[in-house]
Design a protein around this motif. Sequence first.
Motif, PDB file in Angstrom:
ATOM      1  N   ARG A  80       0.818  -1.217   0.000  1.00 13.75           N
ATOM      2  CA  ARG A  80       0.000   0.000   0.000  1.00 13.75           C
ATOM      3  C   ARG A  80       0.853   1.270   0.000  1.00 13.75           C
ATOM      4  O   ARG A  80       0.540   2.244  -0.663  1.00 13.75           O
ATOM      5  CB  ARG A  80      -0.911  -0.002   1.217  1.00 13.75           C
ATOM      6  CG  ARG A  80      -1.851   1.201   1.251  1.00 13.75           C
ATOM      7  CD  ARG A  80      -2.808   1.141   2.395  1.00 13.75           C
ATOM      8  NE  ARG A  80      -3.661  -0.026   2.237  1.00 13.75           N
ATOM      9  CZ  ARG A  80      -4.328  -0.613   3.215  1.00 13.75           C
ATOM     10  NH1 ARG A  80      -4.245  -0.147   4.432  1.00 13.75           N
ATOM     11  NH2 ARG A  80      -5.085  -1.657   2.988  1.00 13.75           N
ATOM     12  N   HIS A  81       1.967   1.268   0.767  1.00 10.05           N
ATOM     13  CA  HIS A  81       2.734   2.500   0.961  1.00 10.05           C
ATOM     14  C   HIS A  81       4.079   2.545   0.234  1.00 10.05           C
ATOM     15  O   HIS A  81       4.704   3.599   0.177  1.00 10.05           O
ATOM     16  CB  HIS A  81       2.958   2.739   2.462  1.00 10.05           C
ATOM     17  CG  HIS A  81       1.682   2.887   3.223  1.00 10.05           C
ATOM     18  ND1 HIS A  81       0.906   4.019   3.149  1.00 10.05           N
ATOM     19  CD2 HIS A  81       1.030   2.033   4.050  1.00 10.05           C
ATOM     20  CE1 HIS A  81      -0.169   3.870   3.910  1.00 10.05           C
ATOM     21  NE2 HIS A  81      -0.116   2.672   4.455  1.00 10.05           N
ATOM     22  N   GLY A  82       4.530   1.405  -0.250  1.00 10.60           N
ATOM     23  CA  GLY A  82       5.783   1.385  -1.003  1.00 10.60           C
ATOM     24  C   GLY A  82       7.036   1.271  -0.162  1.00 10.60           C
ATOM     25  O   GLY A  82       8.143   1.348  -0.675  1.00 10.60           O
ATOM     26  N   PHE A  83       6.892   1.105   1.141  1.00 10.05           N
ATOM     27  CA  PHE A  83       8.046   0.902   2.018  1.00 10.05           C
ATOM     28  C   PHE A  83       7.598   0.012   3.177  1.00 10.05           C
ATOM     29  O   PHE A  83       6.416  -0.053   3.505  1.00 10.05           O
ATOM     30  CB  PHE A  83       8.621   2.228   2.537  1.00 10.05           C
ATOM     31  CG  PHE A  83       7.622   3.107   3.250  1.00 10.05           C
ATOM     32  CD1 PHE A  83       7.462   3.003   4.627  1.00 10.05           C
ATOM     33  CD2 PHE A  83       6.854   4.025   2.554  1.00 10.05           C
ATOM     34  CE1 PHE A  83       6.548   3.804   5.291  1.00 10.05           C
ATOM     35  CE2 PHE A  83       5.941   4.835   3.206  1.00 10.05           C
ATOM     36  CZ  PHE A  83       5.788   4.725   4.585  1.00 10.05           C
ATOM     37  N   PRO A  84       8.536  -0.699   3.798  1.00  9.14           N
ATOM     38  CA  PRO A  84       8.159  -1.610   4.880  1.00  9.14           C
ATOM     39  C   PRO A  84       7.744  -0.851   6.140  1.00  9.14           C
ATOM     40  O   PRO A  84       8.176   0.288   6.356  1.00  9.14           O
ATOM     41  CB  PRO A  84       9.433  -2.422   5.141  1.00  9.14           C
ATOM     42  CG  PRO A  84      10.542  -1.561   4.638  1.00  9.14           C
ATOM     43  CD  PRO A  84       9.973  -0.745   3.515  1.00  9.14           C
TER      44      PRO A  84
END
Length: 89
Positions: A8-12
């Motif tokens: 969803r956000h592009g980063f862990p």
Amino acid sequence: MTGEFEDRHGFPPGTNEVRLADHDDQVAARWLAQVTTTPADLITFYDSIGDVTWADVGNGYFLEPARNVLQRLQQEARRTWRAGLLRGL
């Protein structure tokens, strides 16, 4: 929540945690109750929960330890006292 986070956000997701109160946290909560008008429910919370870091929930939620609240109150009181002294000169 964390399974879909990176998609969803592009980063862990970062570290999200609730730390239980230790003895020092409980002592600070009792001091906070004695020297401020902090609501009883918040004192009860601080007696059980040391601090909360939910950086990746909504816009992020952070509840600092009671000892940090006491320290900030003390610093603000010093600034206010000094400002009063300077105005009196």
